[in-house]
Design a protein around this motif. Structure first.
Motif, PDB file in Angstrom:
ATOM      1  N   GLU A 180       0.857  -1.170   0.000  1.00 28.35           N
ATOM      2  CA  GLU A 180       0.000   0.000   0.000  1.00 28.35           C
ATOM      3  C   GLU A 180       0.904   1.234   0.000  1.00 28.35           C
ATOM      4  N   VAL A 181       0.412   2.339  -0.535  1.00 22.61           N
ATOM      5  CA  VAL A 181       1.217   3.570  -0.549  1.00 22.61           C
ATOM      6  C   VAL A 181       1.535   3.953   0.891  1.00 22.61           C
ATOM      7  N   THR A 182       2.813   4.114   1.167  1.00 26.18           N
ATOM      8  CA  THR A 182       3.260   4.393   2.523  1.00 26.18           C
ATOM      9  C   THR A 182       3.363   5.898   2.786  1.00 26.18           C
ATOM     10  N   HIS A 183       3.443   6.212   4.049  1.00 25.65           N
ATOM     11  CA  HIS A 183       3.541   7.624   4.429  1.00 25.65           C
ATOM     12  C   HIS A 183       4.779   8.277   3.830  1.00 25.65           C
ATOM     13  N   ASP A 184       5.927   7.565   3.834  1.00 24.54           N
ATOM     14  CA  ASP A 184       7.152   8.179   3.322  1.00 24.54           C
ATOM     15  C   ASP A 184       7.070   8.467   1.834  1.00 24.54           C
ATOM     16  N   LEU A 185       6.265   7.688   1.093  1.00 23.25           N
ATOM     17  CA  LEU A 185       6.065   7.958  -0.326  1.00 23.25           C
ATOM     18  C   LEU A 185       5.086   9.113  -0.528  1.00 23.25           C
ATOM     19  N   LEU A 209      -5.262   4.552  -9.660  1.00 20.68           N
ATOM     20  CA  LEU A 209      -5.914   3.606  -8.774  1.00 20.68           C
ATOM     21  C   LEU A 209      -6.423   2.421  -9.598  1.00 20.68           C
ATOM     22  N   PRO A 210      -6.542   1.251  -8.998  1.00 13.52           N
ATOM     23  CA  PRO A 210      -7.127   0.126  -9.720  1.00 13.52           C
ATOM     24  C   PRO A 210      -8.642   0.289  -9.853  1.00 13.52           C
ATOM     25  N   TRP A 238      -8.761   2.446  -1.764  1.00 18.99           N
ATOM     26  CA  TRP A 238      -9.592   3.121  -2.763  1.00 18.99           C
ATOM     27  C   TRP A 238      -9.504   2.408  -4.118  1.00 18.99           C
ATOM     28  N   THR A 239     -10.602   2.415  -4.840  1.00 18.36           N
ATOM     29  CA  THR A 239     -10.589   2.035  -6.257  1.00 18.36           C
ATOM     30  C   THR A 239     -11.141   3.205  -7.073  1.00 18.36           C
ATOM     31  N   ARG A 288      -3.605   1.749  -3.027  1.00 13.32           N
ATOM     32  CA  ARG A 288      -2.540   1.000  -3.686  1.00 13.32           C
ATOM     33  C   ARG A 288      -2.526   1.410  -5.155  1.00 13.32           C
ATOM     34  N   LEU A 289      -1.344   1.434  -5.754  1.00 15.86           N
ATOM     35  CA  LEU A 289      -1.194   1.879  -7.130  1.00 15.86           C
ATOM     36  C   LEU A 289      -1.275   0.712  -8.116  1.00 15.86           C
ATOM     37  N   VAL A 290      -1.709   1.012  -9.335  1.00 17.96           N
ATOM     38  CA  VAL A 290      -1.501   0.111 -10.455  1.00 17.96           C
ATOM     39  C   VAL A 290      -0.871   0.893 -11.604  1.00 17.96           C
TER      40      VAL A 290
END
Length: 326
Positions: free
Chosen positions: A103-108, A181-182, A238-239, A316-318
């Motif tokens: 999942e997208v992290t805080h640092d990113l 987003l997916p 999220w989607t 999460r990214l796609v």
């Protein structure tokens, strides 16, 4: 591929043995030059087409220019699957894509959120990136983590879907790679494909019974069979889709379905979270975003960037395998 290289090598060796400059290839009479040029162009196009697609679960990493933070992804081949929502089962066909290992992290997310962590360095070939020109999230009204922390590897949480989408736009301008987003169907496909041989949920997911009512750092649990961490539990994701009830199942195969949103609220969130019961952390379970997630926001209109009451939601990214044209 080796045959192509041998043909090209033979042409060059022949010219060298005859002590003719290689530039003669492109200055010979048109009746001789045309077939050779066609051969070169044909091989140039044909050779990349012969490159095999990555195997399912192949890993990739893209470092954000000017930082040591990377976006890590896993490859999923396209395919057809049975997509169940509520009691309706439909067949959907999905194109190949890369999905975030974590999942997208805080640092990113923080690189986008805070100007002082960004720089003008960019691999975007379609334009000139300027960090000062980026529209960034406004300061949140409250501690969006509810005291759970925003240390390295903690998931970024409580942002609106719009904020997640704008993060994807920023990431494209930084890396030159298109992320988003997916769709709900892509997310469900990734979940079904990668959890086929997954063991007990307890070893793979943080949920209400084992999380101690808090999210955890990305990657602490065992990944799915294809190397994806925290796809179920930890934080819901999220989607792109509006939350709709599926039509009655039919024989038609849905081609990369996407329920396009027409209003701000009522978007699909998938996967369950640290606050979800174990039975709600499944590939089929879905949640509907609500205006209540911003109920403590005093602003009128409500923030475009932050929710106040969804610390259990991240994203999460796609990355589509076939990148769209600029």
């Amino acid at each position: 591929y080796r045959t192509s290289c041998s043909v090209i090598a033979s042409i060059f060796i022949t010219f060298r043995r005859q002590q003719r400059p290689l530039t003669k290839i492109f200055t010979m009479q048109h009746w001789t030059k045309a077939p050779l040029l066609a051969l070169f162009l044909g091989l140039a196009v044909w050779s990349p087409l012969q490159a095999q697609a990555p195997e399912a679960g192949a890993a990739s990493s893209t470092t954000i220019p000017g930082t040591t933070v990377a976006v890590e992804t896993v490859y999923l081949p396209g395919g057809t699957f049975e997509w169940q929502r509520s009691e309706v089962i439909q067949t959907a066909e999905i194109d190949p894509f890369w999905i975030g290992t974590y999942e997208v992290t805080h640092d990113l997310f923080s690189l986008f959120q805070h100007r002082e962590e960004d720089s003008d360095e960019s691999d975007w070939e379609g334009g000139d990136y300027a960090a000062d020109a980026v529209s960034r999230p406004t300061p949140p009204y409250i501690d969006v983590t509810f005291g759970m922390g925003h240390e390295l590897r903690h998931p970024a949480v409580n942002m609106t879907q719009q904020a997640a989408l704008l993060f994807c736009g920023w990431l494209y301008q930084k890396t030159g790679e298109f992320y988003r987003l997916p769709t709900e169907a892509e997310w469900a496909y990734a979940c079904q494909l990668s959890t086929k041989e997954m063991g007990e949920l307890e070893t793979h997911a943080w949920h209400y019974e084992n999380s101690e009512e808090t999210y955890h750092k990305a990657g602490e649990k065992v990944p799915t069979g294809l190397g994806i961490h925290d796809l179920l539990g930890n934080v819901a994701e999220w989607t792109l889709d509006a939350y709709t009830e599926p039509d009655t199942a039919g024989e038609e195969t849905l081609d990369n379905p996407w329920a396009v949103p027409e209003r701000r609220y009522g978007r699909v969130v998938k996967g369950g979270s640290f606050d979800s019961d174990a039975e709600d952390c499944t590939c089929m379970s879905r949640e509907k975003s609500s205006i209540r997630w911003q109920q403590r926001d005093p602003q009128i209109p409500k923030s475009l960037w932050w929710n106040t009451d969804s610390p259990f939601v991240g994203f999460r990214l796609v990355k589509p395998a076939k990148q769209p044209s600029p």
